[in-house]
Design a protein around this motif. Sequence first.
Motif, short mmCIF file in Angstrom:
data_model
loop_
_atom_site.label_atom_id
_atom_site.label_comp_id
_atom_site.label_asym_id
_atom_site.label_seq_id
_atom_site.Cartn_x
_atom_site.Cartn_y
_atom_site.Cartn_z
N PHE A 98 0.83 -1.20 0.00
CA PHE A 98 0.00 0.00 0.00
C PHE A 98 0.87 1.26 0.00
CE2 PHE A 98 -2.39 3.31 2.20
CZ PHE A 98 -3.61 3.25 1.57
N HIS A 99 1.91 1.25 0.83
CA HIS A 99 2.83 2.39 0.88
C HIS A 99 3.65 2.48 -0.41
CE1 HIS A 99 1.76 2.07 5.10
NE2 HIS A 99 2.17 3.31 5.24
N ARG A 100 4.04 1.34 -0.95
CA ARG A 100 4.88 1.31 -2.15
C ARG A 100 4.13 1.84 -3.38
NH1 ARG A 100 7.48 2.47 -5.34
NH2 ARG A 100 9.05 1.38 -6.51
N ILE A 101 2.84 1.65 -3.43
CA ILE A 101 2.03 2.18 -4.53
C ILE A 101 2.07 3.71 -4.52
CG2 ILE A 101 -0.36 2.49 -5.33
CD1 ILE A 101 -0.86 -0.41 -4.42
N ARG A 102 2.07 4.28 -3.33
CA ARG A 102 1.96 5.73 -3.18
C ARG A 102 3.29 6.47 -3.12
NH1 ARG A 102 -2.24 3.21 -1.87
NH2 ARG A 102 -4.32 4.12 -1.76
N PHE A 103 4.35 5.80 -2.68
CA PHE A 103 5.62 6.48 -2.45
C PHE A 103 6.78 5.71 -3.08
CE2 PHE A 103 2.90 7.14 1.28
CZ PHE A 103 2.74 8.52 1.22
N ARG A 104 7.82 6.44 -3.45
CA ARG A 104 9.05 5.80 -3.90
C ARG A 104 9.79 5.26 -2.68
NH1 ARG A 104 11.03 7.45 -9.14
NH2 ARG A 104 9.50 8.82 -10.09
N CYS A 105 10.63 4.28 -2.89
CA CYS A 105 11.37 3.64 -1.79
C CYS A 105 12.12 4.66 -0.94
CB CYS A 105 12.36 2.61 -2.34
SG CYS A 105 11.59 1.31 -3.33
N LYS A 106 12.70 5.66 -1.60
CA LYS A 106 13.55 6.62 -0.90
C LYS A 106 12.80 7.41 0.16
CE LYS A 106 13.13 10.70 -3.76
NZ LYS A 106 13.83 11.90 -4.06
N VAL A 107 11.49 7.56 0.04
CA VAL A 107 10.75 8.33 1.03
C VAL A 107 10.93 7.72 2.42
CG1 VAL A 107 8.44 9.03 1.80
CG2 VAL A 107 9.07 9.23 -0.61
N CYS A 108 10.70 6.44 2.53
CA CYS A 108 10.85 5.78 3.84
C CYS A 108 12.28 5.36 4.13
CB CYS A 108 9.93 4.57 3.93
SG CYS A 108 8.18 5.00 3.81
N HIS A 109 12.96 4.84 3.09
CA HIS A 109 14.27 4.25 3.32
C HIS A 109 15.42 5.24 3.29
CE1 HIS A 109 12.85 0.17 3.71
NE2 HIS A 109 12.08 0.36 2.66
N SER A 110 15.19 6.45 2.91
CA SER A 110 16.23 7.48 2.99
C SER A 110 15.76 8.62 3.88
CB SER A 110 16.58 8.03 1.60
OG SER A 110 17.21 7.05 0.84
N LEU A 158 13.04 8.93 5.88
CA LEU A 158 12.53 8.61 7.21
C LEU A 158 13.47 7.74 8.03
CD1 LEU A 158 8.73 8.00 6.50
CD2 LEU A 158 9.93 10.13 7.00
N GLY A 159 14.53 7.22 7.41
CA GLY A 159 15.55 6.49 8.15
C GLY A 159 15.39 5.00 8.29
N PHE A 160 14.45 4.39 7.59
CA PHE A 160 14.31 2.93 7.67
C PHE A 160 15.42 2.27 6.86
CE2 PHE A 160 9.92 4.13 8.63
CZ PHE A 160 9.67 3.31 9.72
N ARG A 161 16.15 1.34 7.48
CA ARG A 161 17.16 0.59 6.75
C ARG A 161 16.47 -0.46 5.90
NH1 ARG A 161 20.58 -0.80 11.86
NH2 ARG A 161 20.71 1.29 12.68
N MET A 162 17.09 -0.80 4.77
CA MET A 162 16.51 -1.78 3.84
C MET A 162 16.95 -3.19 4.17
SD MET A 162 16.45 -0.28 0.04
CE MET A 162 14.93 0.32 -0.60
N ARG A 163 16.77 -3.60 5.41
CA ARG A 163 17.12 -4.96 5.79
C ARG A 163 16.15 -5.39 6.89
NH1 ARG A 163 21.54 -5.32 9.11
NH2 ARG A 163 20.87 -7.04 10.37
N ALA A 164 15.51 -6.51 6.69
CA ALA A 164 14.54 -7.00 7.67
C ALA A 164 15.21 -7.14 9.03
CB ALA A 164 13.99 -8.36 7.22
N GLY A 165 14.56 -6.63 10.04
CA GLY A 165 15.05 -6.73 11.40
C GLY A 165 16.08 -5.68 11.79
N ALA A 166 16.45 -4.80 10.87
CA ALA A 166 17.51 -3.82 11.14
C ALA A 166 17.00 -2.55 11.82
CB ALA A 166 18.22 -3.45 9.85
N ASN A 167 15.70 -2.39 11.89
CA ASN A 167 15.13 -1.16 12.44
C ASN A 167 14.50 -1.41 13.80
OD1 ASN A 167 15.31 0.66 9.94
ND2 ASN A 167 14.37 -1.21 9.18
N LYS A 170 9.05 10.45 14.67
CA LYS A 170 10.12 9.76 13.94
C LYS A 170 9.53 8.54 13.23
CE LYS A 170 13.56 11.11 17.34
NZ LYS A 170 14.42 10.64 18.41
N PHE A 171 10.27 8.03 12.24
CA PHE A 171 9.85 6.86 11.47
C PHE A 171 8.41 7.02 10.98
CE2 PHE A 171 13.20 5.06 14.32
CZ PHE A 171 14.11 4.76 13.34
N CYS A 172 7.52 6.11 11.34
CA CYS A 172 6.11 6.13 10.89
C CYS A 172 5.43 7.43 11.31
CB CYS A 172 5.34 4.97 11.49
SG CYS A 172 6.12 3.36 11.29
N GLY A 173 5.85 7.98 12.44
CA GLY A 173 5.24 9.17 12.99
C GLY A 173 5.40 10.42 12.15
#
Length: 124
Positions: A47-59, A61-70, A81-84
């Motif tokens: 749902f988020h990916r349809i609306r936003f490019r990866c960089k919005v959250c992963h650059s 907002l600071g989410f790392r692109m690795r499961a379990g890394a955040n 911060k993050f989702c907030g």
Amino acid sequence: MKRLACALLLVLGLFMALPAGAEYGDVVLDRNSTKEGVRPVVFPHWFHRIRFRCKVCHSELGFRMRAGANVVRMDDIINGKFCGMCHNGQVAWSPERCDLCHSAKPGVKPGIYGSSETKGPGKW
């Protein structure tokens, strides 16, 4: 030319046979939820990916692109911060709507699921 077309169809077929990744499914997160007495989080990545490019959250907002890394805590989200950053009551619902994110069935294992399996956030 015919061999090239066959090779392309074969490669396409292999990609279509692979299980859906996070981009196309829901991600169930449970680093602390169950320990804190709340349901695990269903994050609708698709749902988020349809609306936003990866960089919005992963650059941005600071989410790392690795499961379990955040490590994301409710205090972070409440403090913007993050989702907030978006879930602030203006762009999207605010953190007070716990049930919309903490909506996985109790005991469900963290991982990536097709959205038909989780029915999306707030639907279980």
